[in-house]
Motif scaffolding. Sequence first.
Motif, PDB file in Angstrom:
ATOM      1  N   ASP A 204       0.842  -1.195   0.000  1.00 41.24           N
ATOM      2  CA  ASP A 204       0.000   0.000   0.000  1.00 41.24           C
ATOM      3  C   ASP A 204       0.879   1.247   0.000  1.00 41.24           C
ATOM      4  OD1 ASP A 204      -1.928   1.908   0.254  1.00 41.24           O
ATOM      5  OD2 ASP A 204      -2.879   1.062   2.042  1.00 41.24           O
ATOM      6  N   VAL A 205       1.246   1.680  -1.194  1.00 41.01           N
ATOM      7  CA  VAL A 205       2.173   2.800  -1.345  1.00 41.01           C
ATOM      8  C   VAL A 205       1.576   4.110  -0.831  1.00 41.01           C
ATOM      9  CG1 VAL A 205       3.528   4.137  -3.006  1.00 41.01           C
ATOM     10  CG2 VAL A 205       3.221   1.682  -3.343  1.00 41.01           C
ATOM     11  N   GLU A 206       0.267   4.262  -0.945  1.00 41.89           N
ATOM     12  CA  GLU A 206      -0.384   5.523  -0.597  1.00 41.89           C
ATOM     13  C   GLU A 206      -0.566   5.692   0.907  1.00 41.89           C
ATOM     14  OE1 GLU A 206      -0.903   7.774  -2.873  1.00 41.89           O
ATOM     15  OE2 GLU A 206      -0.114   6.376  -4.375  1.00 41.89           O
ATOM     16  N   ASN A 207      -0.545   4.606   1.640  1.00 40.09           N
ATOM     17  CA  ASN A 207      -0.820   4.667   3.083  1.00 40.09           C
ATOM     18  C   ASN A 207       0.484   4.769   3.876  1.00 40.09           C
ATOM     19  OD1 ASN A 207      -1.948   4.588   5.599  1.00 40.09           O
ATOM     20  ND2 ASN A 207      -2.636   2.461   5.476  1.00 40.09           N
TER      21      ASN A 207
ATOM     22  N   SER B 264       3.879 -14.721  18.261  1.00 41.76           N
ATOM     23  CA  SER B 264       2.806 -13.997  18.948  1.00 41.76           C
ATOM     24  C   SER B 264       1.832 -13.379  17.959  1.00 41.76           C
ATOM     25  CB  SER B 264       3.396 -12.916  19.858  1.00 41.76           C
ATOM     26  OG  SER B 264       3.908 -11.835  19.106  1.00 41.76           O
ATOM     27  N   GLN B 265       2.343 -12.886  16.843  1.00 41.82           N
ATOM     28  CA  GLN B 265       1.477 -12.289  15.827  1.00 41.82           C
ATOM     29  C   GLN B 265       0.620 -13.350  15.150  1.00 41.82           C
ATOM     30  OE1 GLN B 265       4.504 -10.338  13.502  1.00 41.82           O
ATOM     31  NE2 GLN B 265       4.331  -8.418  14.633  1.00 41.82           N
TER      32      GLN B 265
ATOM     33  N   VAL C 179      -8.695  -7.710  13.719  1.00 40.05           N
ATOM     34  CA  VAL C 179      -7.361  -7.803  14.316  1.00 40.05           C
ATOM     35  C   VAL C 179      -6.406  -8.484  13.349  1.00 40.05           C
ATOM     36  CG1 VAL C 179      -6.000  -8.879  16.147  1.00 40.05           C
ATOM     37  CG2 VAL C 179      -8.141  -7.741  16.706  1.00 40.05           C
ATOM     38  N   ARG C 180      -6.840  -9.590  12.773  1.00 43.82           N
ATOM     39  CA  ARG C 180      -5.981 -10.329  11.835  1.00 43.82           C
ATOM     40  C   ARG C 180      -5.681  -9.489  10.598  1.00 43.82           C
ATOM     41  NH1 ARG C 180      -9.239 -15.000  13.496  1.00 43.82           N
ATOM     42  NH2 ARG C 180      -7.884 -16.418  14.681  1.00 43.82           N
TER      43      ARG C 180
ATOM     44  N   LYS D 124      -1.536  -6.205   7.488  1.00 44.65           N
ATOM     45  CA  LYS D 124      -1.052  -5.000   6.820  1.00 44.65           C
ATOM     46  C   LYS D 124       0.259  -4.490   7.406  1.00 44.65           C
ATOM     47  CE  LYS D 124      -5.603  -3.442   5.273  1.00 44.65           C
ATOM     48  NZ  LYS D 124      -6.629  -2.364   5.334  1.00 44.65           N
ATOM     49  N   ARG D 125       0.711  -5.100   8.498  1.00 49.07           N
ATOM     50  CA  ARG D 125       2.006  -4.721   9.077  1.00 49.07           C
ATOM     51  C   ARG D 125       3.066  -5.716   8.617  1.00 49.07           C
ATOM     52  NH1 ARG D 125       0.630  -2.822  15.309  1.00 49.07           N
ATOM     53  NH2 ARG D 125      -0.772  -1.114  14.753  1.00 49.07           N
TER      54      ARG D 125
END
Length: 271
Positions: free
Chosen positions: A44-47, A233-234, A256-257, A262-263
């Motif tokens: 996501d280049v814009e975010n 943990s993630q 949450v998922r 996205k991270r």
Amino acid sequence: MQKLGMVLLCFFLTIYVKSQKAVNLDVVNSQYIYLLTSQRDSLDVENRGEEYFVLQIGKEKSQFMSLNSYKRDSITAALIANKSSVSNLNLGNIPKTDFAFRIIKDRGRNKIDFYDKIIRADFSYEETPAFKWMITDEKKKIGDLKCQAAQLDYAGRHYKAWFTNDIPVSDGPYKFYGLPGLIVEMEDSKNHYKFELLSYKNLADEKPLWISEGKLNGKKVSKADFYRALKNSQDNIIQEISKSGFSLNPNAESLVREKLKKRNNPIELIP
């Protein structure tokens, strides 16, 4: 979404407040504020997100951390001093941060201590990075500061940094140090992470360079083990939340998922 955020914030604060007794490591002589612009989702280049960070430099050590995380520490430390509880907090006043880590640099010993929390537990690891800077002849002015360029490969990224001899401090944002002057600007070659110095000042009155007792006494592991534990943990965040007595409905679990998905673009690209 807002209700979910409050549930998660309360969940993490309940854990967080328990370990906030302060331990002084040094005294702060000067302070530097940086802005980090980051792209946490590689697709996501814009975010792009923005967050302010503070670099505190003492006589022997320095500390780098999110400004909101520092404010959160101060609030919870005051909470403990007043013997209050999380239930008495106005959660709307708690600063939010995407970066809860602390980095303590001992430049004289070429040592970095990295502190962070994984769900309910404090972890730390020690690193001696021995940065191999390549200083170039390229120069420019950033504001009133005369700067020179340097390049560095670290943790899967190639960086270009601008440092200044006008501030003869061998330090900078995140873990970076080792140049003849302060790092004023630094960006990776993919433009995913960029640090910019916004302000700096020498302190007339020294104040403590402190870290919470919980972080200082957390589980010490290798860097590789820390990132393995973080990934685990993630991958199992819903189960970890459930173990702490918090429940999420199916829609909240999906949110949450999706947020974690996205991270996918951390500052350190650990294989």
